[in-house]
Design a protein around this motif. Sequence first.
Motif, PDB file in Angstrom:
ATOM      1  N   ALA A 114       0.831  -1.206   0.000  1.00  0.00           N
ATOM      2  CA  ALA A 114       0.000   0.000   0.000  1.00  0.00           C
ATOM      3  C   ALA A 114       0.869   1.260   0.000  1.00  0.00           C
ATOM      4  CB  ALA A 114      -0.944  -0.013   1.199  1.00  0.00           C
ATOM      5  N   PHE A 115       1.957   1.250   0.784  1.00  0.00           N
ATOM      6  CA  PHE A 115       2.861   2.405   0.776  1.00  0.00           C
ATOM      7  C   PHE A 115       3.495   2.605  -0.602  1.00  0.00           C
ATOM      8  CE2 PHE A 115       3.447   1.865   5.566  1.00  0.00           C
ATOM      9  CZ  PHE A 115       2.702   2.994   5.882  1.00  0.00           C
ATOM     10  N   LEU A 116       3.739   1.516  -1.323  1.00  0.00           N
ATOM     11  CA  LEU A 116       4.278   1.635  -2.688  1.00  0.00           C
ATOM     12  C   LEU A 116       3.296   2.330  -3.625  1.00  0.00           C
ATOM     13  CD1 LEU A 116       6.157  -1.737  -3.263  1.00  0.00           C
ATOM     14  CD2 LEU A 116       7.126   0.576  -3.366  1.00  0.00           C
ATOM     15  N   ILE A 117       2.019   2.081  -3.429  1.00  0.00           N
ATOM     16  CA  ILE A 117       1.007   2.767  -4.235  1.00  0.00           C
ATOM     17  C   ILE A 117       1.070   4.267  -3.960  1.00  0.00           C
ATOM     18  CG2 ILE A 117      -1.494   3.078  -4.533  1.00  0.00           C
ATOM     19  CD1 ILE A 117      -1.672  -0.027  -4.068  1.00  0.00           C
ATOM     20  N   VAL A 118       1.238   4.633  -2.696  1.00  0.00           N
ATOM     21  CA  VAL A 118       1.355   6.050  -2.342  1.00  0.00           C
ATOM     22  C   VAL A 118       2.628   6.631  -2.957  1.00  0.00           C
ATOM     23  CG1 VAL A 118       1.539   7.719  -0.460  1.00  0.00           C
ATOM     24  CG2 VAL A 118       0.104   5.695  -0.170  1.00  0.00           C
ATOM     25  N   GLN A 119       3.710   5.882  -2.884  1.00  0.00           N
ATOM     26  CA  GLN A 119       4.982   6.362  -3.421  1.00  0.00           C
ATOM     27  C   GLN A 119       4.875   6.604  -4.924  1.00  0.00           C
ATOM     28  OE1 GLN A 119       7.639   4.686  -5.396  1.00  0.00           O
ATOM     29  NE2 GLN A 119       8.726   6.625  -5.246  1.00  0.00           N
ATOM     30  N   LYS A 120       4.182   5.743  -5.636  1.00  0.00           N
ATOM     31  CA  LYS A 120       4.008   5.935  -7.077  1.00  0.00           C
ATOM     32  C   LYS A 120       3.149   7.163  -7.368  1.00  0.00           C
ATOM     33  CE  LYS A 120       4.688   1.130  -8.265  1.00  0.00           C
ATOM     34  NZ  LYS A 120       4.072  -0.138  -8.645  1.00  0.00           N
ATOM     35  N   ALA A 121       2.153   7.418  -6.506  1.00  0.00           N
ATOM     36  CA  ALA A 121       1.283   8.581  -6.702  1.00  0.00           C
ATOM     37  C   ALA A 121       1.975   9.884  -6.318  1.00  0.00           C
ATOM     38  CB  ALA A 121      -0.002   8.421  -5.891  1.00  0.00           C
ATOM     39  N   LEU A 122       2.879   9.798  -5.338  1.00  0.00           N
ATOM     40  CA  LEU A 122       3.582  10.987  -4.829  1.00  0.00           C
ATOM     41  C   LEU A 122       5.091  10.726  -4.853  1.00  0.00           C
ATOM     42  CD1 LEU A 122       1.299  11.543  -1.690  1.00  0.00           C
ATOM     43  CD2 LEU A 122       1.116  12.697  -3.901  1.00  0.00           C
ATOM     44  N   PRO A 123       5.683  10.649  -6.030  1.00  0.00           N
ATOM     45  CA  PRO A 123       7.083  10.217  -6.135  1.00  0.00           C
ATOM     46  C   PRO A 123       8.100  11.128  -5.445  1.00  0.00           C
ATOM     47  CG  PRO A 123       6.290  11.029  -8.239  1.00  0.00           C
ATOM     48  CD  PRO A 123       5.103  10.966  -7.323  1.00  0.00           C
ATOM     49  N   HIS A 124       7.753  12.365  -5.172  1.00  0.00           N
ATOM     50  CA  HIS A 124       8.708  13.281  -4.540  1.00  0.00           C
ATOM     51  C   HIS A 124       8.485  13.413  -3.038  1.00  0.00           C
ATOM     52  CE1 HIS A 124      10.111  14.244  -8.497  1.00  0.00           C
ATOM     53  NE2 HIS A 124       8.882  14.568  -8.867  1.00  0.00           N
ATOM     54  N   ASP A 125       7.505  12.706  -2.510  1.00  0.00           N
ATOM     55  CA  ASP A 125       7.211  12.749  -1.080  1.00  0.00           C
ATOM     56  C   ASP A 125       8.053  11.681  -0.378  1.00  0.00           C
ATOM     57  OD1 ASP A 125       6.117  12.556   1.505  1.00  0.00           O
ATOM     58  OD2 ASP A 125       4.089  12.940   0.796  1.00  0.00           O
ATOM     59  N   PRO A 126       8.878  12.047   0.599  1.00  0.00           N
ATOM     60  CA  PRO A 126       9.727  11.067   1.271  1.00  0.00           C
ATOM     61  C   PRO A 126       8.974  10.162   2.263  1.00  0.00           C
ATOM     62  CG  PRO A 126      10.049  13.223   2.258  1.00  0.00           C
ATOM     63  CD  PRO A 126       9.134  13.411   1.062  1.00  0.00           C
ATOM     64  N   MET A 127       7.760  10.544   2.645  1.00  0.00           N
ATOM     65  CA  MET A 127       7.036   9.795   3.674  1.00  0.00           C
ATOM     66  C   MET A 127       6.742   8.340   3.291  1.00  0.00           C
ATOM     67  SD  MET A 127       6.062   9.918   6.772  1.00  0.00           S
ATOM     68  CE  MET A 127       6.248  11.650   7.082  1.00  0.00           C
ATOM     69  N   PRO A 128       6.259   8.053   2.074  1.00  0.00           N
ATOM     70  CA  PRO A 128       5.987   6.644   1.756  1.00  0.00           C
ATOM     71  C   PRO A 128       7.226   5.759   1.867  1.00  0.00           C
ATOM     72  CG  PRO A 128       4.960   8.075   0.133  1.00  0.00           C
ATOM     73  CD  PRO A 128       5.823   8.933   0.996  1.00  0.00           C
ATOM     74  N   ILE A 129       8.366   6.241   1.398  1.00  0.00           N
ATOM     75  CA  ILE A 129       9.603   5.447   1.478  1.00  0.00           C
ATOM     76  C   ILE A 129      10.014   5.261   2.936  1.00  0.00           C
ATOM     77  CG2 ILE A 129      12.066   5.412   0.875  1.00  0.00           C
ATOM     78  CD1 ILE A 129      10.187   4.769  -1.466  1.00  0.00           C
ATOM     79  N   ALA A 130       9.884   6.312   3.727  1.00  0.00           N
ATOM     80  CA  ALA A 130      10.210   6.201   5.153  1.00  0.00           C
ATOM     81  C   ALA A 130       9.303   5.173   5.831  1.00  0.00           C
ATOM     82  CB  ALA A 130      10.076   7.558   5.841  1.00  0.00           C
ATOM     83  N   ASN A 131       8.040   5.173   5.462  1.00  0.00           N
ATOM     84  CA  ASN A 131       7.109   4.205   6.046  1.00  0.00           C
ATOM     85  C   ASN A 131       7.397   2.789   5.576  1.00  0.00           C
ATOM     86  OD1 ASN A 131       5.588   5.938   7.700  1.00  0.00           O
ATOM     87  ND2 ASN A 131       4.370   6.613   5.973  1.00  0.00           N
ATOM     88  N   ILE A 132       7.811   2.647   4.327  1.00  0.00           N
ATOM     89  CA  ILE A 132       8.196   1.312   3.841  1.00  0.00           C
ATOM     90  C   ILE A 132       9.391   0.818   4.661  1.00  0.00           C
ATOM     91  CG2 ILE A 132       9.246   0.069   1.891  1.00  0.00           C
ATOM     92  CD1 ILE A 132       7.462   1.895   0.054  1.00  0.00           C
TER      93      ILE A 132
END
Length: 114
Positions: free
Chosen positions: A91-109
């Motif tokens: 699910a965090f990967l889906i967010v990361q793809k939608a918001l590629p410049h946001d560091p939060m999804p990668i941090a959460n992964i």
Amino acid sequence: MDLRHKKISDLIERESFDAAWAMASDLMNEDPDDAKALYFSGVLLRKWGHIGIALQMFRRALGIVRNIPNIWMHYAACLHDTNKYEEAREAFLIVQKALPHDPMPIANIAATYV
């Protein structure tokens, strides 16, 4: 975002959770498939520690609309909270793809591996 959704968002931001809950509940009474009302309800339930119920609110919201990154982010956070780390990463990967410049999804992964 319609005015009532905006009002609920503002109430949550100001931590007026009871008032936000009342408005979100009214919206869902009018339309149980209001994805944003489900989302706001999930946010409030999670804040109150009702993770399993919040997870279901986010899951239902995603069943209605799949293109709102905030719903995915909170859904993934609930999955993480319930120790479903692999599902949370997806699910965090889906967010990361939608918001590629946001560091939060990668941090959460990364947090799912800790």
